[in-house]
Write a protein that holds these residues in place. Structure first.
Motif, PDB file in Angstrom:
ATOM      1  N   TYR A  50       0.823  -1.166   0.050  1.00 38.66           N
ATOM      2  CA  TYR A  50       0.175   0.001  -0.090  1.00 38.66           C
ATOM      3  C   TYR A  50       0.877   1.055   0.007  1.00 38.66           C
ATOM      4  N   LYS A  51       1.939   1.353   0.777  1.00 40.39           N
ATOM      5  CA  LYS A  51       2.936   2.408   0.874  1.00 40.39           C
ATOM      6  C   LYS A  51       3.447   2.928  -0.619  1.00 40.39           C
ATOM      7  N   TYR A  52       3.710   1.798  -1.355  1.00 38.52           N
ATOM      8  CA  TYR A  52       4.371   2.105  -2.601  1.00 38.52           C
ATOM      9  C   TYR A  52       3.489   2.401  -3.508  1.00 38.52           C
ATOM     10  N   PHE A  53       2.150   1.819  -3.503  1.00 34.40           N
ATOM     11  CA  PHE A  53       0.862   2.098  -4.446  1.00 34.40           C
ATOM     12  C   PHE A  53       0.541   3.457  -4.271  1.00 34.40           C
ATOM     13  N   LYS A  54       0.414   4.097  -3.028  1.00 36.43           N
ATOM     14  CA  LYS A  54       0.058   5.410  -2.746  1.00 36.43           C
ATOM     15  C   LYS A  54       0.990   6.413  -3.384  1.00 36.43           C
ATOM     16  N   TYR A  55       2.148   6.099  -3.768  1.00 39.56           N
ATOM     17  CA  TYR A  55       2.879   7.089  -4.233  1.00 39.56           C
ATOM     18  C   TYR A  55       3.116   7.196  -5.868  1.00 39.56           C
ATOM     19  N   ILE A  56       2.117   6.223  -6.437  1.00 39.37           N
ATOM     20  CA  ILE A  56       2.041   6.483  -8.053  1.00 39.37           C
ATOM     21  C   ILE A  56       1.444   7.914  -8.309  1.00 39.37           C
ATOM     22  N   PRO A  57       0.485   8.381  -7.872  1.00 45.74           N
ATOM     23  CA  PRO A  57       0.168   9.691  -8.157  1.00 45.74           C
ATOM     24  C   PRO A  57       1.282  10.854  -8.120  1.00 45.74           C
ATOM     25  N   SER A  58       2.068  10.573  -7.083  1.00 45.41           N
ATOM     26  CA  SER A  58       3.204  11.459  -6.845  1.00 45.41           C
ATOM     27  C   SER A  58       4.332  11.152  -8.046  1.00 45.41           C
ATOM     28  N   THR A  59       4.447  10.057  -8.321  1.00 45.21           N
ATOM     29  CA  THR A  59       5.462   9.621  -9.282  1.00 45.21           C
ATOM     30  C   THR A  59       4.980  10.208 -10.757  1.00 45.21           C
ATOM     31  N   ILE A  60       3.678  10.221 -11.104  1.00 50.01           N
ATOM     32  CA  ILE A  60       3.150  10.607 -12.358  1.00 50.01           C
ATOM     33  C   ILE A  60       3.259  12.348 -12.381  1.00 50.01           C
ATOM     34  N   PHE A 114       7.906   3.045 -17.107  1.00 51.24           N
ATOM     35  CA  PHE A 114       7.092   4.123 -17.685  1.00 51.24           C
ATOM     36  C   PHE A 114       7.816   5.245 -17.550  1.00 51.24           C
ATOM     37  N   PHE A 115       8.176   5.786 -16.106  1.00 49.74           N
ATOM     38  CA  PHE A 115       8.941   7.092 -16.054  1.00 49.74           C
ATOM     39  C   PHE A 115      10.249   6.729 -15.332  1.00 49.74           C
ATOM     40  N   PRO A 116      11.435   7.933 -15.701  1.00 47.93           N
ATOM     41  CA  PRO A 116      12.746   7.519 -15.273  1.00 47.93           C
ATOM     42  C   PRO A 116      12.807   8.094 -13.803  1.00 47.93           C
ATOM     43  N   ILE A 117      11.573   8.595 -13.327  1.00 47.82           N
ATOM     44  CA  ILE A 117      11.785   8.897 -11.585  1.00 47.82           C
ATOM     45  C   ILE A 117      10.565   8.304 -11.089  1.00 47.82           C
ATOM     46  N   ILE A 118      11.050   7.462  -9.916  1.00 47.02           N
ATOM     47  CA  ILE A 118      10.155   6.507  -9.268  1.00 47.02           C
ATOM     48  C   ILE A 118      10.116   6.973  -8.010  1.00 47.02           C
ATOM     49  N   ILE A 119       8.748   7.217  -7.345  1.00 46.49           N
ATOM     50  CA  ILE A 119       8.791   7.840  -5.988  1.00 46.49           C
ATOM     51  C   ILE A 119       8.572   7.022  -5.122  1.00 46.49           C
ATOM     52  N   THR A 120       9.029   6.505  -4.009  1.00 44.05           N
ATOM     53  CA  THR A 120       8.495   5.866  -2.811  1.00 44.05           C
ATOM     54  C   THR A 120       8.928   6.354  -1.695  1.00 44.05           C
ATOM     55  N   SER A 121       8.541   7.714  -1.675  1.00 49.11           N
ATOM     56  CA  SER A 121       8.820   8.379  -0.417  1.00 49.11           C
ATOM     57  C   SER A 121       8.121   9.632  -0.475  1.00 49.11           C
ATOM     58  N   LEU A 172      13.471   7.114  -5.642  1.00 43.59           N
ATOM     59  CA  LEU A 172      13.824   7.978  -4.650  1.00 43.59           C
ATOM     60  C   LEU A 172      13.021   7.530  -3.516  1.00 43.59           C
ATOM     61  N   GLY A 173      13.766   6.906  -2.599  1.00 43.63           N
ATOM     62  CA  GLY A 173      13.194   6.444  -1.257  1.00 43.63           C
ATOM     63  C   GLY A 173      13.470   4.758  -1.084  1.00 43.63           C
ATOM     64  N   TYR A 174      14.401   4.646  -0.327  1.00 44.82           N
ATOM     65  CA  TYR A 174      14.420   3.246   0.206  1.00 44.82           C
ATOM     66  C   TYR A 174      15.146   3.304   1.298  1.00 44.82           C
ATOM     67  N   GLY A 175      15.279   2.105   2.054  1.00 42.76           N
ATOM     68  CA  GLY A 175      16.073   1.785   3.359  1.00 42.76           C
ATOM     69  C   GLY A 175      15.492   2.184   4.436  1.00 42.76           C
ATOM     70  N   SER A 176      16.089   2.238   5.768  1.00 45.01           N
ATOM     71  CA  SER A 176      15.536   2.377   6.869  1.00 45.01           C
ATOM     72  C   SER A 176      15.299   3.952   7.188  1.00 45.01           C
ATOM     73  N   GLY A 177      15.855   4.822   6.335  1.00 42.27           N
ATOM     74  CA  GLY A 177      15.745   6.225   6.546  1.00 42.27           C
ATOM     75  C   GLY A 177      16.672   6.838   7.651  1.00 42.27           C
ATOM     76  N   GLY A 178      17.253   6.063   8.309  1.00 41.17           N
ATOM     77  CA  GLY A 178      18.352   6.535   9.139  1.00 41.17           C
ATOM     78  C   GLY A 178      17.736   6.850  10.340  1.00 41.17           C
ATOM     79  N   ILE A 179      16.862   7.985  10.240  1.00 42.53           N
ATOM     80  CA  ILE A 179      16.236   8.832  11.404  1.00 42.53           C
ATOM     81  C   ILE A 179      14.769   8.526  11.288  1.00 42.53           C
ATOM     82  N   GLY A 180      14.006   8.284  12.015  1.00 42.29           N
ATOM     83  CA  GLY A 180      12.463   8.225  11.886  1.00 42.29           C
ATOM     84  C   GLY A 180      12.170   6.940  11.199  1.00 42.29           C
ATOM     85  N   SER A 181      10.742   6.893  11.096  1.00 46.82           N
ATOM     86  CA  SER A 181      10.232   5.816  10.140  1.00 46.82           C
ATOM     87  C   SER A 181      10.050   5.998   8.962  1.00 46.82           C
TER      88      SER A 181
END
Length: 221
Positions: free
Chosen positions: A7-17, A33-40, A63-72
């Motif tokens: 769900y978290k990844y799918f909800k960023y589809i509008p942001s990616t577009i 489809f696009f060269p920039i994929i948003i998962t954050s 753009l967006g992967y890993g533990s985030g380092g700080i926070g959730s």
């Protein structure tokens, strides 16, 4: 993959577009489809005449992967700034971790190669040109600067403000490293954690320290 992650990844589809439309990115006839994929979460600044260029159909950066380092997951994001005539060149698939900030200033170019990852909380400020090659491993809290950003002089002689930063293929950069303007890092080299790189690094060398110096030659990883 757990349903909540899906769900978290799918909800960023509008942001990616939205982001790709704003940046006038090329549209691929095949996935993703696009060269920039948003998962954050993303904070975007976009000026005019921005160029997103890909070497092959299907090249992209996530753009967006890993533990985030700080926070959730929900409390980290990406800052992306494109100034007038900024260019992002992609030649393959790469990823940038949560909490990172990428700034490409006026007439500057950022190049990122294939199978390269940049971990969380990275800072890349590109005033002229920053090139990161293929299969590079960039750890968290790394800062890459190709400029001093302010003019200065020594004994009355003006110094060059901006010089290219070139990170060649299969370079491993440890956490909390700072790479400054005019530096070229050779193929297969390793930069130890906490180093400040002010001079060129030959191929297959381990460097560490402030300023970074050669610790070992002929290394492989």
């Amino acid at each position: 993959m757990q349903l909540n992650h899906i769900y978290k990844y799918f909800k960023y589809i509008p942001s990616t577009i939205y982001v790709n439309l704003i940046l006038k990115s090329p549209f691929f006839m095949t996935a993703p489809f696009f060269p920039i994929i948003i998962t954050s979460r993303l904070k975007l600044f976009c000026a005019s005449d921005v160029k997103i260029r890909t070497k092959n159909n299907g090249d992209y950066i996530r753009l967006g992967y890993g533990s985030g380092g700080i926070g959730s997951f929900e409390h980290t994001g990406i800052n992306l700034e494109f100034y007038d005539a900024a260019t992002l060149d992609l030649s393959g698939i790469s990823i940038i971790g949560y909490g990172s900030s990428i700034c490409i200033y006026e007439n500057a170019t950022l190049e990122i190669g294939n199978n390269t990852y940049i971990a969380s909380n990275a800072v890349i400020k590109c005033k002229k040109k920053v090139k990161i090659g293929d299969e590079c491993a960039v750890s968290w809290n790394v800062t890459i600067l190709d400029s001093d950003f302010h003019p200065w002089s020594s004994e009355g002689v003006a110094n060059v403000i901006s010089e290219d930063v070139i990170i060649n293929n299969r370079v491993w950069i440890g956490n909390n490293v700072i790479i400054l303007k005019g530096v070229t890092i050779g193929n297969g080299s390793i930069v130890g954690a906490g180093s400040v790189v002010t001079k060129n690094v030959p191929d297959n060398c381990l460097v560490a320290g402030n300023p970074a110096r050669i610790i070992k030659k002929g290394v492989a990883w």
